[in-house]
Design a protein around this motif. Structure first.
Motif, PDB file in Angstrom:
ATOM      1  N   VAL A 204     -22.322  15.230   2.941  1.00 25.73           N
ATOM      2  CA  VAL A 204     -22.349  15.495   4.160  1.00 25.73           C
ATOM      3  C   VAL A 204     -21.334  16.009   4.697  1.00 25.73           C
ATOM      4  O   VAL A 204     -21.014  16.649   5.647  1.00 25.73           O
ATOM      5  N   VAL A 205     -19.997  15.792   4.260  1.00 23.15           N
ATOM      6  CA  VAL A 205     -18.860  16.372   4.745  1.00 23.15           C
ATOM      7  C   VAL A 205     -19.172  18.111   4.426  1.00 23.15           C
ATOM      8  O   VAL A 205     -18.554  18.762   5.453  1.00 23.15           O
ATOM      9  N   ILE A 206     -19.323  18.559   3.423  1.00 24.77           N
ATOM     10  CA  ILE A 206     -19.649  19.908   3.176  1.00 24.77           C
ATOM     11  C   ILE A 206     -20.601  20.574   4.176  1.00 24.77           C
ATOM     12  O   ILE A 206     -20.421  21.686   4.763  1.00 24.77           O
ATOM     13  N   LYS A 207     -21.766  19.933   4.255  1.00 29.50           N
ATOM     14  CA  LYS A 207     -22.668  20.327   5.422  1.00 29.50           C
ATOM     15  C   LYS A 207     -22.023  20.427   6.647  1.00 29.50           C
ATOM     16  O   LYS A 207     -22.317  21.484   7.545  1.00 29.50           O
ATOM     17  N   THR A 208     -21.118  19.288   7.153  1.00 32.07           N
ATOM     18  CA  THR A 208     -20.474  19.427   8.518  1.00 32.07           C
ATOM     19  C   THR A 208     -19.652  20.535   8.611  1.00 32.07           C
ATOM     20  O   THR A 208     -19.495  21.146   9.666  1.00 32.07           O
ATOM     21  N   MET A 209     -18.916  20.793   7.465  1.00 31.19           N
ATOM     22  CA  MET A 209     -17.912  22.103   7.578  1.00 31.19           C
ATOM     23  C   MET A 209     -18.679  23.316   7.524  1.00 31.19           C
ATOM     24  O   MET A 209     -18.169  24.346   8.228  1.00 31.19           O
ATOM     25  N   GLN A 210     -19.748  23.269   6.920  1.00 32.78           N
ATOM     26  CA  GLN A 210     -20.747  24.585   6.911  1.00 32.78           C
ATOM     27  C   GLN A 210     -21.082  24.693   8.425  1.00 32.78           C
ATOM     28  O   GLN A 210     -21.365  25.569   9.016  1.00 32.78           O
TER      29      GLN A 210
ATOM     30  N   ALA B 139     -19.962  35.239   6.987  1.00 33.46           N
ATOM     31  CA  ALA B 139     -20.107  33.633   7.332  1.00 33.46           C
ATOM     32  C   ALA B 139     -21.690  33.276   7.419  1.00 33.46           C
ATOM     33  O   ALA B 139     -22.019  31.983   6.725  1.00 33.46           O
ATOM     34  N   THR B 140     -22.468  34.244   7.963  1.00 27.97           N
ATOM     35  CA  THR B 140     -23.858  33.953   7.534  1.00 27.97           C
ATOM     36  C   THR B 140     -24.285  33.803   6.132  1.00 27.97           C
ATOM     37  O   THR B 140     -24.913  33.005   5.493  1.00 27.97           O
ATOM     38  N   ASN B 141     -23.655  34.804   5.257  1.00 25.27           N
ATOM     39  CA  ASN B 141     -24.097  34.754   3.812  1.00 25.27           C
ATOM     40  C   ASN B 141     -23.400  33.623   3.253  1.00 25.27           C
ATOM     41  O   ASN B 141     -23.975  33.143   2.221  1.00 25.27           O
ATOM     42  N   ALA B 142     -22.233  33.027   3.665  1.00 24.94           N
ATOM     43  CA  ALA B 142     -21.490  31.907   3.129  1.00 24.94           C
ATOM     44  C   ALA B 142     -22.430  30.555   3.192  1.00 24.94           C
ATOM     45  O   ALA B 142     -22.241  29.718   2.734  1.00 24.94           O
ATOM     46  N   LEU B 143     -23.464  30.514   4.262  1.00 26.23           N
ATOM     47  CA  LEU B 143     -24.064  29.638   4.554  1.00 26.23           C
ATOM     48  C   LEU B 143     -25.660  29.497   3.902  1.00 26.23           C
ATOM     49  O   LEU B 143     -26.352  28.532   4.346  1.00 26.23           O
ATOM     50  N   THR B 144     -25.916  30.515   3.112  1.00 32.81           N
ATOM     51  CA  THR B 144     -27.321  30.499   2.043  1.00 32.81           C
ATOM     52  C   THR B 144     -27.540  29.678   1.223  1.00 32.81           C
ATOM     53  O   THR B 144     -28.617  29.147   0.912  1.00 32.81           O
ATOM     54  N   HIS B 145     -26.241  28.802   0.800  1.00 35.06           N
ATOM     55  CA  HIS B 145     -26.537  27.581  -0.206  1.00 35.06           C
ATOM     56  C   HIS B 145     -26.317  26.422   0.306  1.00 35.06           C
ATOM     57  O   HIS B 145     -25.190  26.001   0.985  1.00 35.06           O
ATOM     58  N   GLY B 146     -27.455  25.889   0.708  1.00 37.27           N
ATOM     59  CA  GLY B 146     -27.396  24.532   1.305  1.00 37.27           C
ATOM     60  C   GLY B 146     -27.124  23.359   0.329  1.00 37.27           C
ATOM     61  O   GLY B 146     -27.214  23.496  -0.862  1.00 37.27           O
ATOM     62  N   THR B 147     -26.980  22.095   1.093  1.00 31.73           N
ATOM     63  CA  THR B 147     -26.369  21.128   0.189  1.00 31.73           C
ATOM     64  C   THR B 147     -27.778  20.460   0.001  1.00 31.73           C
ATOM     65  O   THR B 147     -28.655  20.299   0.705  1.00 31.73           O
ATOM     66  N   PRO B 148     -27.787  19.237  -1.105  1.00 31.41           N
ATOM     67  CA  PRO B 148     -28.955  18.636  -1.657  1.00 31.41           C
ATOM     68  C   PRO B 148     -29.303  17.393  -0.808  1.00 31.41           C
ATOM     69  O   PRO B 148     -29.279  16.605  -1.467  1.00 31.41           O
TER      70      PRO B 148
END
Length: 608
Positions: free
Chosen positions: A591-597, A467-476
């Motif tokens: 924003v939606v993607i970041k919220t789900m992250q 899960a931590t690894n899945a959050l390494t790519h942030g949204t712009p």
């Protein structure tokens, strides 16, 4: 304060494109609401007062299970879904801090949607989906096999005589029989078999059909799409394709069934690739893929359809190269399965794709047997590179001995990564969870995949690391309303639509598959399975699907635009190339993607 609110709304899209008369008529109807921190704005099932716009403060929106699906700030709007579904709230909303809202009454909202196209398009995000559904009846790329197939096909037993089989086919006016034993499909008998094998060889009438049938025929599932049927028929020269679900014969599709539909223009690519005699012949086919991408996008195909069809071509090219390798080095000394990972594994290839692959071999091979597969793998990878699927920069290829191993070694790989989730293990596991068999003996992979998913999902430490690894790519997302772009280098002032756009959703989809032990490898299919399996809430999942569709479609359209300009496709999109309308929607998607992250990070992405 009223003047500042007027100026605020006037600058906000889509209100900034309303005619002055329409805007001033709206302004006379707007209401203002203030809420202290923690206050309820509305509850699920309540009548909606209108559309809300955050002028200041923070708002949280939650689904029916109290899962966080959106966290909204200044300029964000909410409540439109309830208004468009009869005026009843489909979520709950709360003020996270002291908040001031602008409220547009339902009547004014619906009038703006009815009178102004730009306003309607901004909120009516289902329009394209409805359009896709309407077109699906006429396009093989959109229709499911379940729609094409003839259900409950005529069958016979393997002991049926060829004379009785021929009479049954004549009486039913059909061109094939499915041969079934103990309720399981074991073969298929066609008119061509009767003429080319029985009649031509002068076999006696009492010969059992098992002597001339095609055993273990190729099959598809009802969830496949029409172009899958066409491509398989083209590649393997089939006229009849049984449809099997959960081991049970449920239907059949023939070439006649396809005549009602317009064939996909990828069929020509598949046919040419399947019959290519040399690597140069294959390269001639794949060089035309960029032009095909432009055509498919221009025709209005959705991103997942386009990438699926492009990946189909890569699959056929790979299988043809495997056959060429066998022709060059002789029959393999043991069973093997060639697998793709990365975008090909997920069936998500675009105009920019390298190769990611590996080989799984059967156990107990001699050194001589193992040695056979070294030049074999090199031959296939070299061919892929010549066809435009360039060598993987990270050497994630079957040419690397590490990724060309027996089943037992692969089993140990996965078990080690799960038990000791180092940074490298997380990266490798992420890649390998996207494996999909392309050629060879698929059964070598079946048990390994199921066992790995079960073991991984049961290990809470491993899933936490993943899960931590899945959050390494942030949204712009920028601090203000705009999109954050790359600040330096040759791609300055662009957004990386792959690493900052598509990849974050790919990572989320992989995590949901891991948490729910879900079989799909394709990202969109994973999100749909996660919703169906209640791994994520329906409302949050649907929002994420919409966001992913928009980001992936925008990326694909950017690539098509570059190709039309005679340039090489890439993933770096200058936001200035988009309209204000498009930028606004794209930011909403991020924003939606970041919220789900955030929900995944806080442990709220999973339903307990």
């Amino acid at each position: 304060m009223t003047d500042s609110a007027l100026s605020f709304l006037k600058r906000l899209h889509p209100y900034d494109v309303l005619p002055d008369r329409a805007f001033h008529a709206l302004w006379k109807e707007v209401m203002f609401r203030t809420y202290p921190a923690g206050a309820k704005i509305y509850d699920l099932g309540e009548d909606m007062d209108g559309l809300f716009i955050v002028e200041s403060g923070q708002v949280t929106v939650r689904d029916e299970n109290n899962n966080l699906i959106s966290q909204l700030g200044r300029e964000n709007s909410f409540g439109e879904r309830g208004l468009m579904k009869g005026g009843t709230a489909v979520t709950s909303a709360y003020a996270q801090e002291d908040t001031r809202l602008i409220c547009i009454p339902p009547g004014a909202f619906h009038k703006l949607r009815a009178d102004h196209d730009a306003y309607r398009r901004f909120f009516d995000r289902s329009r394209e989906t409805e359009k896709t559904d309407a077109l699906s009846r006429f396009d093989l790329t959109r229709v499911q096999v379940a729609t094409l197939m003839v259900p409950n096909p005529v069958t016979c037993a393997p002991t049926t005589t060829i004379q009785n089989a021929a009479k049954k086919m004549q009486d039913k006016r059909i061109s094939c029989l499915c041969v079934v034993a103990q309720k399981k499909l074991i073969g298929i008998l066609t008119v061509r078999d009767l003429s080319g094998k029985a009649l031509a060889q002068g076999l006696p009438p009492n010969t059992p059909v098992s002597d001339i049938m095609t055993p273990d025929p190729r099959v598809l599932s009802p969830s496949a799409i029409g172009s899958d049927v066409l491509h398989m028929m083209m590649e393997y020269r089939l006229g009849h394709l049984p449809i099997v679900e959960a081991g049970k014969l449920v239907g059949i599709v023939t070439q006649t069934d396809l005549t009602r539909f317009q064939a996909s223009n990828t069929a020509g690519f598949v046919s040419e690739a399947a019959r290519a005699e040399t690597v140069d012949d294959l390269a001639t086919v794949t060089k035309r893929i960029p032009h095909l991408l432009v055509q498919l996008v221009a025709a209005g195909n959705r991103h997942d359809v386009v990438t699926r069809m492009i990946t189909d071509i890569a699959d056929v090219v790979t299988r043809r190269l495997l056959a060429m390798a066998v022709e060059k080095y002789g029959p393999p000394p043991a069973r093997y399965v060639w697998l793709a990972c990365g975008s090909q594994g997920r069936q998500e290839q675009t105009g920019v794709s390298d190769q990611d692959n590996c080989l799984i071999l059967e156990d107990d091979l001699s050194e001589t047997d193992l040695a056979y597969f070294e030049p074999f793998a090199q031959c296939v990878s070299d061919g892929l590179d010549a066809c435009g699927y360039v060598y993987c920069p990270g050497d994630m290829m079957a040419t690397n001995p590490r990724w060309r191993q027996p089943v037992s070694v692969w089993h140990d790989y996965f078990q080690h990564w799960i038990k000791s989730p180092s940074k490298e293990a997380q990266m490798l596991a992420s890649v390998m969870f996207d494996l999909r068999p392309i050629g060879g003996d698929f059964s070598l992979f079946d048990g390994l995949q199921a066992e790995t998913l079960k073991t991984a999902s049961a290990n809470s430490i491993f899933t936490a690391h993943m899960a931590t690894n899945a959050l390494t790519h942030g949204t712009p997302l920028g601090m203000l309303k705009g999109l954050a772009t790359i600040r330096s280098g040759e791609n300055r002032n662009t957004v990386d639509m792959k690493l900052s756009g598509v990849v974050p959703v790919v990572d989320l989809g992989r995590m949901y598959a891991l948490q729910g032990e879900l079989d799909p490898v394709n990202t969109r299919a994973r999100l749909q399975a996660a919703i169906a399996g209640r791994v994520i809430s329906e409302s949050g999942g649907r929002d994420l699907l919409d966001a992913y569709d928009l980001v992936a479609q925008t990326r694909l359209e950017h690539q098509a635009r570059l190709i039309k300009q005679g340039k090489a496709p890439d993933n770096f999109l200058p936001p200035t190339k988009l309209s204000a309308f498009e930028r606004s929607h794209l930011r909403d998607a991020f924003v939606v993607i970041k919220t789900m992250q955030s929900a995944l990070m806080q442990g709220r992405g999973v339903l307990g």
